[in-house]
Design a protein around this motif. Structure first.
Motif, short mmCIF file in Angstrom:
data_model
loop_
_atom_site.label_atom_id
_atom_site.label_comp_id
_atom_site.label_asym_id
_atom_site.label_seq_id
_atom_site.Cartn_x
_atom_site.Cartn_y
_atom_site.Cartn_z
N LEU A 362 0.81 -1.22 0.00
CA LEU A 362 0.00 0.00 0.00
C LEU A 362 0.84 1.28 0.00
O LEU A 362 0.61 2.17 -0.83
N PRO A 363 1.81 1.45 0.93
CA PRO A 363 2.60 2.68 0.88
C PRO A 363 3.32 2.86 -0.45
O PRO A 363 3.38 3.96 -0.99
N PHE A 364 3.86 1.77 -0.98
CA PHE A 364 4.54 1.83 -2.28
C PHE A 364 3.57 2.33 -3.35
O PHE A 364 3.89 3.24 -4.13
N LEU A 365 2.38 1.73 -3.41
CA LEU A 365 1.40 2.11 -4.43
C LEU A 365 0.97 3.57 -4.27
O LEU A 365 0.84 4.30 -5.26
N LEU A 366 0.76 3.99 -3.04
CA LEU A 366 0.32 5.37 -2.80
C LEU A 366 1.38 6.37 -3.21
O LEU A 366 1.07 7.44 -3.75
N TRP A 367 2.65 6.03 -2.97
CA TRP A 367 3.72 6.96 -3.36
C TRP A 367 4.06 6.87 -4.85
O TRP A 367 4.76 7.72 -5.36
N LYS A 368 3.54 5.87 -5.53
CA LYS A 368 3.68 5.84 -6.98
C LYS A 368 2.65 6.72 -7.67
O LYS A 368 2.80 7.05 -8.85
N THR A 369 1.59 7.07 -6.97
CA THR A 369 0.61 8.00 -7.52
C THR A 369 1.17 9.42 -7.45
O THR A 369 2.19 9.67 -6.80
N SER A 370 0.46 10.35 -8.09
CA SER A 370 0.84 11.76 -8.03
C SER A 370 0.04 12.51 -6.97
O SER A 370 0.04 13.75 -6.94
N PHE A 371 -0.63 11.78 -6.09
CA PHE A 371 -1.43 12.42 -5.04
C PHE A 371 -0.53 13.19 -4.08
O PHE A 371 0.62 12.79 -3.85
N PRO A 372 -1.03 14.26 -3.50
CA PRO A 372 -0.27 14.94 -2.45
C PRO A 372 -0.16 14.03 -1.22
O PRO A 372 -1.02 13.17 -0.98
N THR A 373 0.88 14.23 -0.44
CA THR A 373 1.14 13.35 0.70
C THR A 373 -0.01 13.29 1.70
O THR A 373 -0.34 12.20 2.19
N PRO A 374 -0.67 14.41 2.05
CA PRO A 374 -1.82 14.31 2.96
C PRO A 374 -2.90 13.36 2.44
O PRO A 374 -3.47 12.58 3.22
N LEU A 375 -3.18 13.40 1.14
CA LEU A 375 -4.19 12.50 0.58
C LEU A 375 -3.71 11.05 0.63
O LEU A 375 -4.51 10.14 0.89
N ARG A 376 -2.44 10.83 0.39
CA ARG A 376 -1.91 9.47 0.50
C ARG A 376 -2.13 8.92 1.90
O ARG A 376 -2.55 7.76 2.08
N LEU A 377 -1.85 9.73 2.91
CA LEU A 377 -2.02 9.28 4.29
C LEU A 377 -3.49 9.05 4.62
O LEU A 377 -3.83 8.12 5.36
N ILE A 378 -4.37 9.89 4.09
CA ILE A 378 -5.80 9.71 4.32
C ILE A 378 -6.28 8.40 3.71
O ILE A 378 -7.04 7.63 4.33
N LEU A 379 -5.85 8.12 2.49
CA LEU A 379 -6.24 6.87 1.83
C LEU A 379 -5.68 5.66 2.57
O LEU A 379 -6.38 4.64 2.74
#
Length: 431
Positions: A362-379
């Protein structure tokens, strides 16, 4: 397309890596202490352990008919590797829960160490985000309070991925096959793995590695294949099982009559295959001109190599081609994790222990997106929240499905990493 700046702080890579390794080591120690506290003070939850021990006892007593290997949760539905590993666990623990929890606690730390190795080598996450890999209440429970075979299968899968990072293809395929022999969900990684093999190996190498994997399956299943082949194959490799609607974490919002229907299963399978094909064509093979062009050129190259005399210039071409097949670690991990996640999104039923199938990606996938970090943490927090609601309900499963789709969309819209190691890499990165 925007061009990312190549300007970074002038910190030596060795220094940065040593700091990350030190941080990961500290996390391992802290998590080991947490696991010890969980084993000591949190009550064990009886689910499948007694069934596992009953099935293993039948096997050790000489029973080779899979239809007769049963426990209090039903008949045995896992390949032969499951029986061998849990027979060893029964021997080491005497079939007792507490020593098994200690053993699975050690397994948890080994698995986490392998995951840290993968993340450090791929260098996708910022150093502080590694702590996310230690924050799942559900995953701690799956390992040390439930003792599921998913834990063994995923630890072996992650070990296979670690081998893939250094393109030890045959070793990786043998470990991968061992993981499949414990639980079939590992096959969700098979499509991207096959594509990576075609990129990084010759066709003969691919066939050789696949033969090693198949041979291991045959050897492990040989006692059952010789005595009750149909029973073994039909039960251990049953891809058509229908799960109970009550236990579904992801599709609880679907009415049960639709959930158990063949039409729903067929639809999900078609969507799964289409998504794999689309990602393979437009993302994983983007730099090769798409999946079809890659496959055509790949097999044309093999035909050319086998039929044309090798002049000096042709040898030069082959040498260059061989060098270009060194895959980057990031591309290997991305293809594997995304391919598995597509399977997760399209799975008809995800039970609580299935969270271990993809949590560590999950963290790998979220950081592969272009989402801002706050949104990554929320997801990330949203996924963990949904998996800790028991029993799941209409709203939690609907929220989880929406989060899964959001992550998948983020992966689809994210820029593609260049898949091959270059002697002189470009100075700019296309965003």
């Amino acid at each position: 397309m925007a061009i990312k700046s190549a300007i970074e702080p002038s910190i030596p890579n060795g220094y940065k890596n040593s700091k990350v390794v030190a941080f990961a080591s500290a996390l391992l120690i802290l998590d080991a202490l947490l696991v010890a506290l969980i084993i000591a003070y949190v009550p064990y939850t009886k689910i499948d352990w007694d069934a596992y021990m009953s099935q293993v006892s039948g096997f050790l007593e000489g029973e080779r008919g899979y239809e007769k290997l049963k426990g209090d949760t039903g008949p045995l539905v896992y390949p032969a590797g499951f029986l061998y590993t849990y027979s060893a666990i029964q021997f080491l623990t005497g079939g007792e829960v507490y020593p098994a929890q200690v053993l699975f606690g050690i397994l948890y730390i080994i698995n986490l160490g392998i995951i840290f190795f993968i993340y450090i080598k791929t260098n996708v996450l910022p150093w502080w985000a590694l702590c996310l890999l230690c924050l799942s209440k559900r995953v701690h429970s799956i390992f040390v309070l439930r003792l599921f075979n998913d834990c063994l299968a995923m630890t072996m899968l992650h070990a296979a991925m670690a081998s893939l990072l250094y393109q030890r293809w045959h070793l990786a395929l043998i470990i991968f096959s061992g993981a499949v022999s414990i639980k079939m969900n590992v096959l969700l990684y098979a499509p991207p793995l096959l594509l990576l093999m075609l990129k990084g190996m010759s066709i003969s190498g691919v066939l050789s590695a696949l033969s090693c994997a198949a041979l291991l399956q045959i050897l492990l299943g040989l006692p059952f294949l010789l005595s009750h082949p149909i029973g073994y194959i039909s039960r251990a490799f049953n891809l058509g099982r229908v799960f109970i609607h009550f236990w579904s974490v992801n599709f609880k919002f679907i009415p049960e009559v639709i959930f158990v229907s063949k039409g729903f299963a067929s639809t999900l399978l078609v969507v799964h295959l289409v998504l794999l094909a689309v990602f393979a064509h437009y993302k994983w093979c983007k730099h090769e001109g798409g999946l079809v062009h890659f496959l055509r050129s790949r097999f044309s190259y093999e035909k050319l190599r086998n039929t044309v005399s090798r002049s000096f210039s042709l040898r030069q071409f082959f040498i260059c081609d061989s060098a270009s097949k060194i895959l980057t670690k990031e591309h290997i991990a991305t293809s594997m994790f995304v391919g598995n996640f597509i399977g997760i999104v399209c799975a008809r039923s995800l039970h609580y222990q299935f969270y271990s199938w993809f949590f560590y990606s999950l963290p790998f996938l979220l950081w592969k997106t272009s989402f801002p970090t706050p949104l990554r943490l929320i997801l990330f927090g949203g996924v963990e929240f949904c998996w800790n609601i028991y029993p799941s309900n209409f709203y939690s499963s609907c929220l989880l499905f929406c989060i899964h789709l959001a992550i998948l969309w983020g992966l689809w819209t994210a820029p593609c990493e260049y898949p091959y190691v270059e002697t002189n890499p470009p100075q700019t990165k296309v965003d």
